[in-house]
Scaffold this motif. Structure first.
Motif, short mmCIF file in Angstrom:
data_model
loop_
_atom_site.label_atom_id
_atom_site.label_comp_id
_atom_site.label_asym_id
_atom_site.label_seq_id
_atom_site.Cartn_x
_atom_site.Cartn_y
_atom_site.Cartn_z
N TYR A 177 0.83 -1.20 0.00
CA TYR A 177 0.00 0.00 0.00
C TYR A 177 0.87 1.26 0.00
O TYR A 177 2.06 1.23 0.36
CB TYR A 177 -0.92 0.03 1.24
N LYS A 178 0.24 2.35 -0.39
CA LYS A 178 0.84 3.68 -0.26
C LYS A 178 -0.27 4.64 0.11
O LYS A 178 -1.34 4.63 -0.50
CB LYS A 178 1.49 4.11 -1.58
N MET A 179 -0.01 5.47 1.12
CA MET A 179 -1.02 6.43 1.58
C MET A 179 -0.53 7.85 1.33
O MET A 179 0.63 8.18 1.56
CB MET A 179 -1.30 6.23 3.08
N THR A 180 -1.44 8.70 0.84
CA THR A 180 -1.14 10.11 0.65
C THR A 180 -2.24 10.94 1.29
O THR A 180 -3.37 10.47 1.47
CB THR A 180 -1.03 10.48 -0.84
N GLY A 181 -1.91 12.18 1.64
CA GLY A 181 -2.91 13.08 2.20
C GLY A 181 -2.54 13.55 3.59
O GLY A 181 -1.36 13.63 3.94
N GLN A 182 -3.56 13.83 4.38
CA GLN A 182 -3.37 14.43 5.70
C GLN A 182 -4.18 13.64 6.72
O GLN A 182 -5.37 13.37 6.53
CB GLN A 182 -3.87 15.87 5.69
N ALA A 183 -3.53 13.24 7.82
CA ALA A 183 -4.22 12.59 8.93
C ALA A 183 -3.50 13.02 10.21
O ALA A 183 -2.54 12.39 10.63
CB ALA A 183 -4.18 11.07 8.78
#
Length: 255
Positions: A136-142
């Motif tokens: 997996y690869k996650m992008t964005g804001q958390a």
């Protein structure tokens, strides 16, 4: 006389495996054709015969149906899936790749029903456990940026219920399923694990993200589920098409 060369043991094993698979494919596809009419002509009712046919999905999940262009679904291979999660303060996109799904052939058959009024076959199954793994690869804001979130992942889906609804029609005097089956899926429990979230630097944020995904199971299956259901519905469509081809269309109210 000079004897013929004997293939090395490894090559011989490969040749035998290919031969066995070819025989299995041919036998499976021959068994499908006319299987429902044979069953019905033996005195069984159509729902009993459909139940027997639905149970036959299991070996075809492992072998596929090459003549119909249907790949194996046990295990099942998925290329790329994108999951969008947006609920402040979380706004991320997760891309899953190189996914392998196992467990589908362990389904429980709840019911199969033919409906003459609607010209449909409805199959209800429950898969006790589906396991998926890949990268997996996650992008964005958390809470903070998640750009370092890349690594392996695993998903366990428990008590997955699927209802497949296939619509029959008549063409050239024969029954055929032309439309893609409708599939409704519900998940009992979801357990997602993403390794190396935030580059492994913030375990408290990682737990919050994983808990959020697991709680949003409906959103997860909305994005993750279609590739799985598409392959399952394609298999069911082709198996049923081969089996109903020589049935009298009047069995489904088609004159």
């Amino acid at each position: 006389p000079e004897s013929l060369p004997v293939p090395p043991p490894g090559n011989m094993q490969t040749i035998l495996t290919v031969v066995v698979l070819l025989v299995a494919y041919t036998t499976a596809q021959q068994e499908l054709k006319g299987s429902l009419s044979t069953c019905i002509n033996s005195g069984s009712n159509i729902n009993s015969c459909l139940t027997e046919l639905a149970e036959r999905l299991r070996p075809y999940m492992r072998s596929g149906l090459p003549d119909y262009g249907v790949p194996t679904t046990e295990p099942m291979f998925l290329d790329r899936i994108q999951l969008k999660l947006a609920k402040p303060p979380i706004d991320v996109t997760v891309t899953f790749e190189d996914t392998t799904v196992r467990g589908l052939s362990g389904f429980r058959l709840n019911s199969v029903r033919a409906n003459k009024a609607s010209q449909t076959i409805v199959t209800n199954i429950t898969v006790p456990r589906l396991n998926a793994e890949g990268n997996y690869k996650m992008t964005g804001q958390a809470f903070v940026r998640v750009d370092d979130s890349v690594g392996p992942y695993s998903v366990e889906l428990s008590e997955v219920n699927a209802v497949l609804d296939v619509k029959l029609t008549k063409r050239n005097g024969r029954l055929i399923i032309e439309q893609e089956p409708k599939v409704d899926v519900k998940i009992g429990k979801l357990n997602v694990n993403l390794e190396n979230l935030f580059g492994g630097k913030t375990p408290q944020f990682s737990r919050a993200i994983i808990n959020f995904i697991n709680e949003e199971s409906d959103e997860f299956i909305k994005d993750f589920g279609p590739q799985i259901t598409n392959q399952v519905s394609n298999l069911a469509k082709e198996v049923y098409n081969a089996a109903v081809n020589d049935l009298d269309p009047s069995l489904f109210g088609l004159q």
